[in-house]
Design an enzyme around this catalytic site. Structure first.
Site, PDB file in Angstrom:
ATOM      1  N   TRP A   1      -9.592 113.768  89.122  1.00  0.00           N
ATOM      2  CA  TRP A   1     -10.232 113.061  90.245  1.00  0.00           C
ATOM      3  C   TRP A   1     -11.763 113.115  90.172  1.00  0.00           C
ATOM      4  O   TRP A   1     -12.433 112.446  90.941  1.00  0.00           O
ATOM      5  CB  TRP A   1      -9.731 113.634  91.577  1.00  0.00           C
ATOM      6  CG  TRP A   1      -8.410 113.064  92.013  1.00  0.00           C
ATOM      7  CD1 TRP A   1      -7.438 112.518  91.219  1.00  0.00           C
ATOM      8  CD2 TRP A   1      -7.914 112.962  93.362  1.00  0.00           C
ATOM      9  NE1 TRP A   1      -6.370 112.091  91.986  1.00  0.00           N
ATOM     10  CE2 TRP A   1      -6.643 112.358  93.308  1.00  0.00           C
ATOM     11  CE3 TRP A   1      -8.414 113.333  94.614  1.00  0.00           C
ATOM     12  CZ2 TRP A   1      -5.875 112.106  94.454  1.00  0.00           C
ATOM     13  CZ3 TRP A   1      -7.653 113.087  95.739  1.00  0.00           C
ATOM     14  CH2 TRP A   1      -6.398 112.477  95.657  1.00  0.00           C
TER      15      TRP A   1
ATOM     16  N   HIS B   1     -14.794 118.436  79.336  1.00  0.00           N
ATOM     17  CA  HIS B   1     -14.799 116.986  79.577  1.00  0.00           C
ATOM     18  C   HIS B   1     -16.136 116.429  79.101  1.00  0.00           C
ATOM     19  O   HIS B   1     -17.179 117.081  79.231  1.00  0.00           O
ATOM     20  CB  HIS B   1     -14.580 116.701  81.074  1.00  0.00           C
ATOM     21  CG  HIS B   1     -14.312 115.253  81.338  1.00  0.00           C
ATOM     22  ND1 HIS B   1     -15.326 114.320  81.397  1.00  0.00           N
ATOM     23  CD2 HIS B   1     -13.164 114.571  81.528  1.00  0.00           C
ATOM     24  CE1 HIS B   1     -14.800 113.125  81.613  1.00  0.00           C
ATOM     25  NE2 HIS B   1     -13.488 113.246  81.693  1.00  0.00           N
TER      26      HIS B   1
ATOM     27  N   GLU C   1     -10.477 111.935  74.091  1.00  0.00           N
ATOM     28  CA  GLU C   1     -11.076 110.936  74.977  1.00  0.00           C
ATOM     29  C   GLU C   1     -12.346 110.374  74.340  1.00  0.00           C
ATOM     30  O   GLU C   1     -13.420 110.975  74.462  1.00  0.00           O
ATOM     31  CB  GLU C   1     -11.451 111.591  76.312  1.00  0.00           C
ATOM     32  CG  GLU C   1     -10.297 112.222  77.038  1.00  0.00           C
ATOM     33  CD  GLU C   1     -10.593 112.326  78.525  1.00  0.00           C
ATOM     34  OE1 GLU C   1      -9.898 111.665  79.297  1.00  0.00           O
ATOM     35  OE2 GLU C   1     -11.536 113.036  78.900  1.00  0.00           O
TER      36      GLU C   1
ATOM     37  N   GLY D   1      -8.541 109.082  84.563  1.00  0.00           N
ATOM     38  CA  GLY D   1      -9.632 109.233  85.518  1.00  0.00           C
ATOM     39  C   GLY D   1      -9.457 108.275  86.684  1.00  0.00           C
ATOM     40  O   GLY D   1      -8.677 108.515  87.606  1.00  0.00           O
ATOM     41  N   GLY D   2     -10.161 107.145  86.624  1.00  0.00           N
ATOM     42  CA  GLY D   2     -10.182 106.184  87.731  1.00  0.00           C
ATOM     43  C   GLY D   2      -8.811 105.831  88.284  1.00  0.00           C
ATOM     44  O   GLY D   2      -8.614 105.776  89.508  1.00  0.00           O
TER      45      GLY D   2
HETATM   46  C1  PEP Z   1     -11.501 110.796  82.218  1.00  0.00           C
HETATM   47  O1  PEP Z   1     -12.417 110.970  82.975  1.00  0.00           O
HETATM   48  O2  PEP Z   1     -10.987 111.772  81.666  1.00  0.00           O
HETATM   49  C2  PEP Z   1     -11.034 109.434  81.995  1.00  0.00           C
HETATM   50  C3  PEP Z   1     -10.221 109.214  81.001  1.00  0.00           C
HETATM   51  O3  PEP Z   1     -11.503 108.469  82.841  1.00  0.00           O
HETATM   52  P1  PEP Z   1     -10.995 106.933  82.947  1.00  0.00           P
HETATM   53  O4  PEP Z   1      -9.494 106.970  82.939  1.00  0.00           O
HETATM   54  O5  PEP Z   1     -11.556 106.447  84.248  1.00  0.00           O
HETATM   55  O6  PEP Z   1     -11.537 106.223  81.764  1.00  0.00           O
END
Ligand code: PEP
Length: 250
Positions: A11, A97, A167, A233-234
């Site tokens: 979040w 992260h 990521e 994330g979002g």
């Molecule tokens: C994250 O913050 O780990 C992420 C993958 O964000 P999003 O899904 O918004 O790209």
């Protein structure tokens, strides 16, 4: 080898008491069979962790921290120790992260210390790695991720206490997702590296993909060999989206 998928929501710095309703809708909207088949986790801001852990009790939903300090306690104003997160009910904690690496200049050495603290407090560490767009364009993506993993993994990493989240930085929060081929290639490389570092025992660790995962692309991403779930994330902020992503895991 069958690995249990982990669908994890991050979040970030979002969420107030009023968002308990969203979390409750996640718990209520995910089928009991999905909770049996997969691990489903929400990492809210620390201010909501205790409340969420109480709400999740008995439901199958897991909760986790977004970051921790490596020390057990002490004069670190504003920081939160792994012990405090565990005490508030966390099962997991994200470390490294890319927003922490970039915004707080966190090094892989520091992230390793944080991951060690997570394990010492009987939680599972989600260790995030990923290359920037410049690093990918210059052909160094695999090398960057390899170095990050070697230097950030906790000392006593096993498949049980450690999860890797790949990521690509350029895919986080941008709406741009890495291609299926790029994801597959990197996850295969990560699996090989885990085998090199810790043999079969570590190669069985779950490797998540993160970066603009949404209901429309989740099934395709989760179907890739060596992708064992996602860090979201979002799309983890809204029950409708997050629950659809969990459903896409099958
Ligand atoms: C994250 O913050 O780990 C992420 C993958 O964000 P999003 O899904 O918004 O790209």
């Amino acid at each position: 080898m069958t690995r249990k998928m982990l669908i994890a929501g991050n979040w970030k710095m979002n969420g107030l008491q009023e968002n308990r309703t969203d979390f409750q809708n996640m718990i209520d909207g995910i089928s009991p069979s999905a909770f049996d088949l997969h691990d489903v986790l929400i990492c809210p801001p620390a201010t909501l962790l205790y409340t969420f852990s109480k709400m999740a009790k008995g439901s199958g939903m897991l909760v986790g921290g977004e970051d921790c300090h490596p020390a057990a306690s002490g004069a670190h104003t504003g920081d939160i120790s792994a012990a405090m997160l565990a005490d508030a009910g966390a099962d997991y904690c994200i470390v490294g992260h890319s927003e922490r690496r970039a915004d707080h200049k966190e090094t892989s050495a520091l992230i390793k210390e944080k991951a060690n603290a997570v394990l010492q407090n009987s939680m599972t560490a989600i260790v995030c790695v990923g290359e920037t767009l410049a690093e990918r364009k210059s052909g160094n993506a695999t090398e960057v991720v390899t170095q990050q993993i070697r230097a950030s993994l906790p000392t006593a990493a096993t498949a049980k206490n450690c999860v890797i989240a790949y990521e690509p930085v350029w895919a986080i929060g941008t709406g741009v997702t890495a291609t299926i081929d790029d994801i597959a290639e990197m996850h295969t490389a990560i699996r090989k590296l885990l085998h090199e570092i810790g043999g079969e025992a570590l190669a069985a660790a779950r490797v998540l993909y993160g970066g603009s995962v949404k209901p429309s692309n989740a099934a395709e991403i989760f179907a890739i060999d060596d992708v064992d779930g996602g860090l979201i994330g979002g799309a983890s902020l809204k029950a409708e989206d997050f629950n659809a992503i969990v459903a896409a895991a099958g």
